[in-house]
Design an enzyme around this catalytic site. Structure first.
Site, PDB file in Angstrom:
ATOM      1  N   GLU A 284     -20.174  -1.319  33.247  1.00  0.00           N
ATOM      2  CA  GLU A 284     -21.222  -1.313  34.268  1.00  0.00           C
ATOM      3  C   GLU A 284     -21.146  -2.547  35.158  1.00  0.00           C
ATOM      4  O   GLU A 284     -21.572  -2.522  36.308  1.00  0.00           O
ATOM      5  CB  GLU A 284     -22.597  -1.249  33.590  1.00  0.00           C
ATOM      6  CG  GLU A 284     -23.406  -0.054  34.059  1.00  0.00           C
ATOM      7  CD  GLU A 284     -24.745   0.107  33.345  1.00  0.00           C
ATOM      8  OE1 GLU A 284     -25.045   1.257  32.993  1.00  0.00           O
ATOM      9  OE2 GLU A 284     -25.469  -0.877  33.140  1.00  0.00           O
ATOM     10  N   HIS A 306      -5.086   5.580  11.883  1.00  0.00           N
ATOM     11  CA  HIS A 306      -4.735   6.943  11.478  1.00  0.00           C
ATOM     12  C   HIS A 306      -5.215   7.952  12.510  1.00  0.00           C
ATOM     13  O   HIS A 306      -5.368   9.137  12.203  1.00  0.00           O
ATOM     14  CB  HIS A 306      -5.332   7.236  10.103  1.00  0.00           C
ATOM     15  CG  HIS A 306      -4.882   6.257   9.069  1.00  0.00           C
ATOM     16  ND1 HIS A 306      -3.799   6.477   8.256  1.00  0.00           N
ATOM     17  CD2 HIS A 306      -5.327   5.009   8.771  1.00  0.00           C
ATOM     18  CE1 HIS A 306      -3.617   5.419   7.462  1.00  0.00           C
ATOM     19  NE2 HIS A 306      -4.533   4.509   7.766  1.00  0.00           N
ATOM     20  N   LYS A 418     -29.347   9.707  38.743  1.00  0.00           N
ATOM     21  CA  LYS A 418     -30.801   9.724  38.492  1.00  0.00           C
ATOM     22  C   LYS A 418     -31.517  10.538  39.560  1.00  0.00           C
ATOM     23  O   LYS A 418     -32.426  11.322  39.276  1.00  0.00           O
ATOM     24  CB  LYS A 418     -31.343   8.293  38.486  1.00  0.00           C
ATOM     25  CG  LYS A 418     -30.930   7.491  37.263  1.00  0.00           C
ATOM     26  CD  LYS A 418     -31.621   6.131  37.286  1.00  0.00           C
ATOM     27  CE  LYS A 418     -30.976   5.170  36.314  1.00  0.00           C
ATOM     28  NZ  LYS A 418     -31.360   3.780  36.513  1.00  0.00           N
TER      29      LYS A 418
HETATM   30  O1  PA5 Z   1     -27.719  -2.738  32.141  1.00  0.00           O
HETATM   31  C1  PA5 Z   1     -28.591  -2.113  32.712  1.00  0.00           C
HETATM   32  O2  PA5 Z   1     -29.293  -2.621  33.617  1.00  0.00           O
HETATM   33  C2  PA5 Z   1     -28.902  -0.682  32.345  1.00  0.00           C
HETATM   34  O3  PA5 Z   1     -28.014  -0.178  31.411  1.00  0.00           O
HETATM   35  C3  PA5 Z   1     -30.308  -0.557  31.771  1.00  0.00           C
HETATM   36  O4  PA5 Z   1     -30.426  -1.372  30.657  1.00  0.00           O
HETATM   37  C4  PA5 Z   1     -30.653   0.881  31.385  1.00  0.00           C
HETATM   38  O5  PA5 Z   1     -30.499   1.721  32.484  1.00  0.00           O
HETATM   39  C5  PA5 Z   1     -32.099   0.977  30.896  1.00  0.00           C
HETATM   40  O6  PA5 Z   1     -32.965   0.476  31.850  1.00  0.00           O
HETATM   41  P1  PA5 Z   1     -34.430   0.026  31.516  1.00  0.00           P
HETATM   42  O7  PA5 Z   1     -34.388  -1.095  30.535  1.00  0.00           O
HETATM   43  O8  PA5 Z   1     -35.008  -0.401  32.818  1.00  0.00           O
HETATM   44  O9  PA5 Z   1     -35.148   1.215  30.942  1.00  0.00           O
END
Ligand code: PA5
Length: 428
Positions: A284, A306, A418
Site C-alpha cells: 500500500e 515443500h 470503495k
Molecule cells: O493503511 C491504511 O491506511 C489502511 O489499510 C487502513 O488501515 C484500512 O483501510 C482501515 O481503515 P480505518 O482504520 O480507517 O478503518
C-alpha cells in the site's frame, strides 16, 4: 537484537543477478540524505510514526485501563478492524503470545478483520457476549467492515441488556469519524489514533497497544525495542545502516536486476503473520505507479520448501528473498534415538537444529542458483525484538518512498473500489 547478513545479494556470490559492493557504496553516498529526510520531513509529510515509541503517557493510560478491566475477568477480547487497524495486532498476537494462545489462555483474542458472514456469525454464537470486551478500531471511523460488525454487536449487546459502555471500546481519530460522537453520547471509552499516523504505520499507537496490553503483552518493552531500532538507524551513517541496507538492496534489485517481487520467509510460525503486516506496509505504501512497487509475497519455512521452493529455485529469477531466522526459539524438542537407520542422522537432534539446517540448505541452494537473498536474524522473539522489527520495516518502507519518489503514506488506489461498492449497495 536483529542482525542482517547480506552476503547472498553480492555479485561476487551470485554473479550478474547480484549487486557489487561498489554499486551499494555509490548508492549510499548519493542517497544517504534520505535517512535524515525521513526523520526531518515527518511533520511536512504528515506522519509521525517515528514518534510513537516516545508516548509514555499513552502507555500509562493503557496499562491503567487494562488493570481496571481485570475485574471483569473477560474471557474474550474481540477486535473489529481491518488493514492497518488489524494486521499489526495479528502479528503481535502470533509472535508474542503464539499462534496457540486462544487454546491455552484467557482472555482469548480474536481479531475479526473480515466480514465473512458465516465466520462472524459463528464467532458470535460461540463466545459469550457477557464475557467479552469488543474493541472497534477504525482510524477514519467509517470503514464498512468494522462498522457493519459494530452494528450487529451493538444489537446483540442491547438484546442481552448489556451495558454498551462496559462492553465496547473504540480506537479512532481524535476528532473525525462516526465513532467519536457515538462514544461521547454513550459514554464509551475511546482511545486515539494520532491524526498524522496512517493506518499501516499505527501498530505502535493505541491501535496495537491497547488490545496487546489487555492480553498481557508488555507494551513498554515493545516501544523500547522500536526506540532502540530508531536510534540505531539515526546514528548509523554508513552503508550498513540496517534500514538503508534493506531498502537500497530491495530498490536496486528491482530497478537494475528485475527482481520485482520480495518473498518474506520466516523460519518460525511465530513470525509468519508479521509477513501479512509487512505485505500491506510494502504494497500500500509503494505500489503507486507503473514503475514503483515490489510485490510482497509471504512464505513460511520449512512448510513452503515443500510448496514454493521449486519455483523459487528454478522458476523465473525475478524475486528477492528475505529470510528470517531465530537464534533461540521459545522452546525446543529433541528427537529420540528411535528412527529407522536410513534417517539415523535425524536421531537425537533438536528441532531447532533441524529447522536451522533446513534454512541454511534453502538459503545456500538459492544462492547457488543465483537468487539474491538476505537473512535477518532475531536473537529471539519477544516484545523488544518485535518492536525493533516493526520499526526496521517501517523505516525501510519510508526510505523506499524516497527512492521510488512516491508518497508512501497515502493509498488513493483503494478509493475507487470503495466508491463502486457504495454505489452497488445504494442501489440494492
Ligand atoms: O493503511 C491504511 O491506511 C489502511 O489499510 C487502513 O488501515 C484500512 O483501510 C482501515 O481503515 P480505518 O482504520 O480507517 O478503518
Amino acid at each position: 537484537m536483529i542482525t542482517l547478513n547480506t552476503d547472498s545479494i553480492l555479485r561476487k556470490n551470485i554473479g550478474l543477478n547480484g549487486l557489487s559492493q561498489k554499486t551499494l557504496d555509490r548508492f549510499f553516498e548519493k542517497n544517504k540524505k534520505a535517512i535524515g529526510k525521513v526523520f526531518k520531513n515527518k511533520k511536512k509529510l504528515g506522519f509521525n510514526f517515528l514518534e510513537l515509541p516516545d508516548n509514555s503517557a499513552l502507555v500509562r493510560q493503557i496499562n491503567a485501563f487494562a488493570k481496571a478491566q481485570a475485574k471483569h475477568k473477560w474471557e474474550n477480547i474481540v477486535v473489529l478492524g481491518i488493514g492497518g487497524s488489524s494486521l499489526g495486532l495479528i502479528a503481535l498476537q502470533d509472535s508474542i503470545l503464539g499462534p496457540l494462545h486462544n487454546l491455552k489462555a484467557k482472555p482469548r483474542l480474536f481479531v475479526v478483520d473480515n466480514i465473512d458472514p458465516a465466520y462472524t456469525d459463528e464467532l458470535l454464537k460461540t463466545i459469550k457476549a457477557e464475557k467479552t470486551l469488543f474493541i472497534v478500531i477504525s482510524k477514519s471511523g467509517g470503514t464498512t467492515e468494522p462498522m457493519i460488525q459494530y452494528s450487529v454487536i451493538r444489537e446483540l449487546l442491547e438484546k442481552k441488556k448489556l451495558k454498551l459502555s462496559k462492553h465496547l471500546v473504540f480506537v479512532t481519530d481524535p476528532k473525525k469519524g462516526l465513532l467519536r460522537p457515538i462514544a461521547k453520547k454513550e459514554g464509551i471509552t475511546a482511545f486515539e489514533v494520532p491524526d498524522k499516523v496512517g493506518g499501516r504505520f499505527s501498530v505502535l499507537s493505541a491501535v496495537g497497544l491497547l488490545p496487546a496490553a489487555l492480553v498481557g503483552i508488555d507494551i513498554s518493552a515493545l516501544l523500547r525495542g522500536a526506540k532502540k531500532m530508531r536510534e540505531s538507524i539515526k546514528k548509523n551513517n554508513s552503508v550498513c545502516n540496517p534500514a538503508f541496507q534493506l531498502a537500497s538492496i530491495q530498490y536496486l534489485l528491482d530497478k537494475r536486476k528485475g527482481k520485482a517481487m520480495t518473498v518474506l520467509m520466516p523460519y518460525s510460525n511465530y513470525l509468519f503473520r508479521v509477513g501479512d503486516w509487512y505485505r500491506q506496509l510494502l504494497a500500500e505504501s509503494i505500489g503507486k505507479n507503473l514503475r514503483s512497487g515490489p510485490t510482497p509475497i509471504n512464505a513460511l519455512g520449512t512448510t513452503d520448501q515443500h510448496s514454493q521452493l521449486q519455483l523459487y529455485s528454478q522458476g523465473p529469477n525475478n524475486k528477492f528473498f528475505i529470510f528470517m531466522r531465530l537464534n533461540a526459539h521459545k522452546s525446543d524438542l529433541k528427537t529420540a534415538d528411535n528412527l529407522p537407520k536410513d534417517i539415523g542422522f535425524l536421531s537425537k537432534k533438536k528441532f531447532s537444529t533441524v529447522m536451522d539446517a533446513a534454512y541454511s540448505g534453502t538459503m545456500q541452494s538459492l544462492t547457488k542458483n543465483k537468487r539474491p537473498n538476505l537473512t535477518l536474524t532475531l536473537s529471539k522473539v519477544n516484545e523488544e525484538t518485535i518492536g525493533e522489527l516493526f520499526m526496521l520495516f517501517e523505516f525501510q518502507v519510508a526510505l523506499l518512498g524516497e527512492f521510488y519518489r512516491v508518497d508512501a503514506f497515502n493509498q488513493p488506489g483503494v478509493e475507487l473500489s470503495k466508491v463502486i461498492t457504495k454505489q452497488i449497495l445504494s442501489e440494492k
